[in-house]
Each structure stands twice: as C-alpha cells, then as structure tokens.
Design a protein around this motif. Structure first.
Motif, mmCIF file in Angstrom:
data_model
loop_
_atom_site.group_PDB
_atom_site.id
_atom_site.type_symbol
_atom_site.label_atom_id
_atom_site.label_comp_id
_atom_site.label_asym_id
_atom_site.label_seq_id
_atom_site.Cartn_x
_atom_site.Cartn_y
_atom_site.Cartn_z
ATOM 1 N N ILE A 11 3.434 -1.479 3.992
ATOM 2 C CA ILE A 11 2.804 -0.154 4.011
ATOM 3 C C ILE A 11 3.944 0.829 3.812
ATOM 4 O O ILE A 11 4.858 0.912 4.633
ATOM 5 N N LEU A 63 0.849 -1.192 0.000
ATOM 6 C CA LEU A 63 0.000 0.000 0.000
ATOM 7 C C LEU A 63 0.885 1.243 0.000
ATOM 8 O O LEU A 63 1.817 1.353 0.798
ATOM 9 N N ASP A 64 0.592 2.159 -0.895
ATOM 10 C CA ASP A 64 1.335 3.411 -1.040
ATOM 11 C C ASP A 64 0.574 4.493 -0.279
ATOM 12 O O ASP A 64 -0.455 4.991 -0.750
ATOM 13 N N THR A 65 1.055 4.871 0.907
ATOM 14 C CA THR A 65 0.326 5.849 1.716
ATOM 15 C C THR A 65 0.439 7.262 1.165
ATOM 16 O O THR A 65 -0.425 8.089 1.440
ATOM 17 N N ARG A 77 0.096 8.064 -1.961
ATOM 18 C CA ARG A 77 -0.914 8.180 -3.007
ATOM 19 C C ARG A 77 -2.269 7.658 -2.560
ATOM 20 O O ARG A 77 -3.272 7.879 -3.250
ATOM 21 N N GLY A 78 -2.311 6.920 -1.460
ATOM 22 C CA GLY A 78 -3.574 6.379 -0.970
ATOM 23 C C GLY A 78 -4.115 5.244 -1.810
ATOM 24 O O GLY A 78 -5.333 5.077 -1.914
ATOM 25 N N THR A 79 -3.224 4.455 -2.405
ATOM 26 C CA THR A 79 -3.635 3.349 -3.272
ATOM 27 C C THR A 79 -2.733 2.141 -3.052
ATOM 28 O O THR A 79 -1.696 2.233 -2.398
ATOM 29 N N SER A 135 5.792 4.583 2.571
ATOM 30 C CA SER A 135 5.827 6.024 2.335
ATOM 31 C C SER A 135 7.270 6.370 1.984
ATOM 32 O O SER A 135 8.161 5.525 2.128
#
Length: 115
Positions: free
Chosen positions: A103, A10-12, A14-16, A105
């Motif tokens: 997860i 999960l790319d925090t 970009r939220g996707t 960032s």
C-alpha cells in the motif's frame, strides 16, 4: 499443492492499483539469484513465482516507487522521500501461497503477508 508468490500494489494517492509499477525480485539465501524484473498489470498485480520456482529461503522484492510516481505525474522532491522500497521476507513452506501486498503513498507504505 504448488506454491506461489504474488504481489498487489495499491496507489493511495490515485486510489487505484499501481498499474505499471516496476519491481525486481531476487533470492537472497541460501542460494542467491540474479534479480528478475516485473511490471504490474492494469490492476497492480503480478505472479512472481509458481510451483518448483518457489523454494524455501530469503527473498527481496524491490518496488521502484519514485519512478512509478513520477511517471504518473506526481511531483516529488529530489531526492524523493521513498525511492525504492525493499521488502525482505522468508519462505518457510514452498507449497504455500505467499502474497505480498504494498500500500503505497509518496511518504509512506505498508505491507503484510496476504492470502
């Protein structure tokens, strides 16, 4: 029951899901293997090993984080704070499902054994 090794990133920023994130998987011990390359699907997921391909031992997943972030327009310093992220883990029961979420960032990450 057949075992399985899967990932979800999960790319925090970009939220996707981290679609297109490249990773390599290799077995470290007891019998080391050459790395296998994977690219995560549109949801940021991939199944890496199934059934007899998953055996007891120590493994490494190497997530190519900076490459992915730059490809998605994120400006990173050179060198980036997080370039490649290695996750070392053990498989004690080759009949179980091992799920490794990441997860991500630009300045941190977390992981755990999911289900």
């Amino acid at each position: 029951m057949a075992g399985k090794l899967s990932v979800h990133a999960l790319d925090t920023a970009r939220g996707t899901g981290a679609a297109g994130l490249r990773l390599t998987l290799r077995k470290l011990a007891p019998d080391a293997s050459e790395p296998f390359c994977f690219v995560l699907d549109d949801d940021g997921r991939a199944t890496l090993l199934e059934s007899a391909a998953l055996t007891v031992g120590r493994y490494e997943i190497l997530f190519h984080a900076a490459e992915y972030q730059r490809a998605n327009g994120l400006e990173l310093p050179e060198p980036p704070f997080l370039d490649n992220i290695p996750i070392h883990f053990g498989v004690a029961d080759a009949t179980s499902h091992y799920h490794v979420p990441l997860i991500l960032s630009p300045y941190g990450y977390s992981t755990y054994r999911g289900g």
